[in-house]
Structure formats: C-alpha cells, structure tokens
Design an enzyme around this catalytic site. Sequence first.
Site, PDB file in Angstrom:
ATOM      1  N   GLU A 130       0.860  -1.182   0.000  1.00 19.91           N
ATOM      2  CA  GLU A 130       0.000   0.000   0.000  1.00 19.91           C
ATOM      3  C   GLU A 130       0.893   1.227   0.000  1.00 19.91           C
ATOM      4  OE1 GLU A 130      -0.559  -2.136   2.848  1.00 19.91           O
ATOM      5  OE2 GLU A 130      -1.948  -3.345   1.660  1.00 19.91           O
ATOM      6  N   TYR A 175       7.771   2.219  -7.382  1.00 20.39           N
ATOM      7  CA  TYR A 175       7.086   0.924  -7.455  1.00 20.39           C
ATOM      8  C   TYR A 175       6.689   0.602  -8.901  1.00 20.39           C
ATOM      9  CZ  TYR A 175       6.614   1.505  -2.365  1.00 20.39           C
ATOM     10  OH  TYR A 175       6.857   1.695  -1.026  1.00 20.39           O
TER      11      TYR A 175
HETATM   12  C1  LIG Z   1      10.092   6.560  -1.520  1.00 16.12           C
HETATM   13  C2  LIG Z   1      11.551   6.553  -1.124  1.00 16.12           C
HETATM   14  C3  LIG Z   1      11.813   5.341  -0.228  1.00 16.12           C
HETATM   15  C4  LIG Z   1      12.406   6.441  -2.381  1.00 16.12           C
HETATM   16  O1  LIG Z   1      13.748   6.256  -1.941  1.00 16.12           O
HETATM   17  P1  LIG Z   1      14.994   6.809  -2.798  1.00 16.12           P
HETATM   18  O2  LIG Z   1      16.207   6.232  -2.193  1.00 16.12           O
HETATM   19  O3  LIG Z   1      14.888   8.276  -2.916  1.00 16.12           O
HETATM   20  O4  LIG Z   1      14.659   6.122  -4.184  1.00 16.12           O
HETATM   21  P2  LIG Z   1      15.597   6.082  -5.481  1.00 16.12           P
HETATM   22  O5  LIG Z   1      16.694   7.085  -5.389  1.00 16.12           O
HETATM   23  O6  LIG Z   1      15.946   4.664  -5.716  1.00 16.12           O
HETATM   24  O7  LIG Z   1      14.595   6.615  -6.586  1.00 16.12           O
HETATM   25  C5  LIG Z   1      13.626   5.788  -7.071  1.00 16.12           C
HETATM   26  C6  LIG Z   1      12.851   6.511  -8.122  1.00 16.12           C
HETATM   27  O8  LIG Z   1      11.997   7.473  -7.515  1.00 16.12           O
HETATM   28  C7  LIG Z   1      12.183   8.722  -8.185  1.00 16.12           C
HETATM   29  N1  LIG Z   1      12.006   9.784  -7.277  1.00 16.12           N
HETATM   30  C8  LIG Z   1      12.768  10.071  -6.203  1.00 16.12           C
HETATM   31  N2  LIG Z   1      12.282  11.161  -5.608  1.00 16.12           N
HETATM   32  C9  LIG Z   1      11.209  11.543  -6.336  1.00 16.12           C
HETATM   33  C10 LIG Z   1      10.260  12.590  -6.238  1.00 16.12           C
HETATM   34  N3  LIG Z   1      10.337  13.487  -5.248  1.00 16.12           N
HETATM   35  N4  LIG Z   1       9.255  12.648  -7.147  1.00 16.12           N
HETATM   36  C11 LIG Z   1       9.168  11.746  -8.142  1.00 16.12           C
HETATM   37  N5  LIG Z   1      10.028  10.740  -8.293  1.00 16.12           N
HETATM   38  C12 LIG Z   1      11.033  10.650  -7.405  1.00 16.12           C
HETATM   39  C13 LIG Z   1      13.576   8.693  -8.708  1.00 16.12           C
HETATM   40  O9  LIG Z   1      13.675   9.548  -9.803  1.00 16.12           O
HETATM   41  C14 LIG Z   1      13.776   7.262  -9.068  1.00 16.12           C
HETATM   42  O10 LIG Z   1      13.311   7.011 -10.342  1.00 16.12           O
HETATM   43  P3  LIG Z   1      14.357   6.874 -11.535  1.00 16.12           P
HETATM   44  O11 LIG Z   1      15.327   5.793 -11.104  1.00 16.12           O
HETATM   45  O12 LIG Z   1      13.486   6.498 -12.669  1.00 16.12           O
HETATM   46  O13 LIG Z   1      15.009   8.203 -11.640  1.00 16.12           O
HETATM   47  C15 LIG Z   1      11.954   7.879  -0.403  1.00 16.12           C
HETATM   48  O14 LIG Z   1      11.445   8.964  -1.146  1.00 16.12           O
HETATM   49  C16 LIG Z   1      11.462   7.976   1.019  1.00 16.12           C
HETATM   50  O15 LIG Z   1      12.104   7.489   1.953  1.00 16.12           O
HETATM   51  N6  LIG Z   1      10.295   8.622   1.220  1.00 16.12           N
HETATM   52  C17 LIG Z   1       9.761   8.791   2.573  1.00 16.12           C
HETATM   53  C18 LIG Z   1       9.243   7.484   3.126  1.00 16.12           C
HETATM   54  C19 LIG Z   1       8.183   6.880   2.218  1.00 16.12           C
HETATM   55  O16 LIG Z   1       7.294   7.553   1.740  1.00 16.12           O
HETATM   56  N7  LIG Z   1       8.295   5.547   1.990  1.00 16.12           N
HETATM   57  C20 LIG Z   1       7.366   4.809   1.157  1.00 16.12           C
HETATM   58  C21 LIG Z   1       6.199   4.365   1.955  1.00 16.12           C
HETATM   59  S1  LIG Z   1       5.027   3.445   0.940  1.00 16.12           S
END
Ligand SMILES: CC(C)(COP(=O)(O)OP(=O)(O)OC[C@H]1O[C@@H](n2cnc3c(N)ncnc32)[C@H](O)[C@@H]1OP(=O)(O)O)[C@@H](O)C(=O)NCCC(=O)NCCS
Length: 158
Positions: free
Chosen positions: A111, A123
């Site tokens: 989710e 995802y």
């Molecule tokens: C979601 C999360 C875990 C992603 O972690 P991350 O280490 O930044 O992820 P990655 O660097 O591997 O990026 C993954 C993809 O997301 C994209 N992305 C990262 N930040 C983004 C943003 N603000 N908006 C849109 N896309 C974004 C990246 O571009 C990447 O895509 P790409 O490889 O096609 O460029 C991180 O944003 C986070 O910790 N968020 C807060 C906690 C959360 O919401 N967790 C998920 C709960 S369901």
Amino acid sequence: MSAAVDDVVVRALTADDLPDLERMEVALFGAAAWSPESLAAEIVGPGRWYVGATVQGELVGYAGLWFDGYDAQVMTVGTDERFQGRGLGRRMLENLLAHARSVGAAVVLLEVRVDNDAAIHLYESLGFERLGKRRAYYQPGNIDAWTMRLDLRGDGAA
Ligand SMILES: CC(C)(COP(=O)(O)OP(=O)(O)OC[C@H]1O[C@@H](n2cnc3c(N)ncnc32)[C@H](O)[C@@H]1OP(=O)(O)O)[C@@H](O)C(=O)NCCC(=O)NCCS
C-alpha cells in the site's frame, strides 16, 4: 544534493540498528511512525526480511518484506532525506524482490499513499501495478492508499 553514494552496501538489519531505525522512522513518517517497540518486533518477526542500506558504513535506509507462505508484502521502505533520489530505495526494493522470488512468493503486494509520487514512481518502475484504492487508510489525516501488486508467477527474471 552533493552527498556521495559510493560504497553503498545493502545488508540484513540487526537489533544494533534500532537506534538508527527509530531516528529515520520518525523523520520519514512523522505522526504515522511505527513505535520503537513495533520496529524491534518487526525486524525479527516471522517471515520478515529486513535490509538496510549503508553509505560508507552509515545506515541511511531500510526496507522490509513479509512472506506469509504464499504472498509477500512490502512492509516499509525509507531513505534518509539526505540520500534520497540516489538509487538506494531501488537497490533495497530489488533486494526484497529477489528474496520474494527466492522463497517462491506468487505476488508482492503493498500500500502507498496516493500523494506519494516518489514511492509510486519507484514501485511502478519495478513493475508494480495499481489494484485499487483503500479509502482513509492512513491515519492521521484519512489519507487514501493505492494497493499495488507485482505478479511473480511465470516471471523468469533474476
Ligand atoms: C520513496 C523513497 C523510499 C524512495 O527512496 P529513494 O532512495 O529516494 O529512491 P531512489 O533514489 O531509488 O529513486 C527511485 C525513483 O523514484 C524517483 N524519485 C525520487 N524522488 C522523487 C520525487 N520526489 N518525485 C518523483 N520521483 C522521485 C527517482 O527519480 C527514481 O526514479 P528513476 O530511477 O526512474 O530516476 C523515499 O522517497 C522515502 O524514503 N520517502 C519517505 C518514506 C516513504 O514515503 N516511503 C514509502 C512508503 S510506501
């Protein structure tokens, strides 16, 4: 924006990581953060697979999966704000998906908040598809969730 991402290691979490997990959990999820007790129970829970990402030895991300004998569920994923957007979330999720395949999970479910563009993008780029919407799933705030599914059946990918 200039933090280094060399020397990234994705490894299993242990109880020694709990202080770092608690700090990141509150910073990332705020009022919706799991309690320290929940985190401690979760990382050793039955069927759980929790990994952390370290950069030069510092724990800066974590992610977890639950396999119930048929399906797997992504329980959480988070990257320290200083290191977001540098591929760590993808690395950790790929590790979870490899584990799900190795234990024979048929599908992986999760989710995600409907307003979490970064997570939804991540995802979907890994093959998850939106199944439906759960109304007011996240508290506080009555935020809706997308349910998402990745079907591993017949998937020959590594
Ligand atoms: C979601 C999360 C875990 C992603 O972690 P991350 O280490 O930044 O992820 P990655 O660097 O591997 O990026 C993954 C993809 O997301 C994209 N992305 C990262 N930040 C983004 C943003 N603000 N908006 C849109 N896309 C974004 C990246 O571009 C990447 O895509 P790409 O490889 O096609 O460029 C991180 O944003 C986070 O910790 N968020 C807060 C906690 C959360 O919401 N967790 C998920 C709960 S369901």
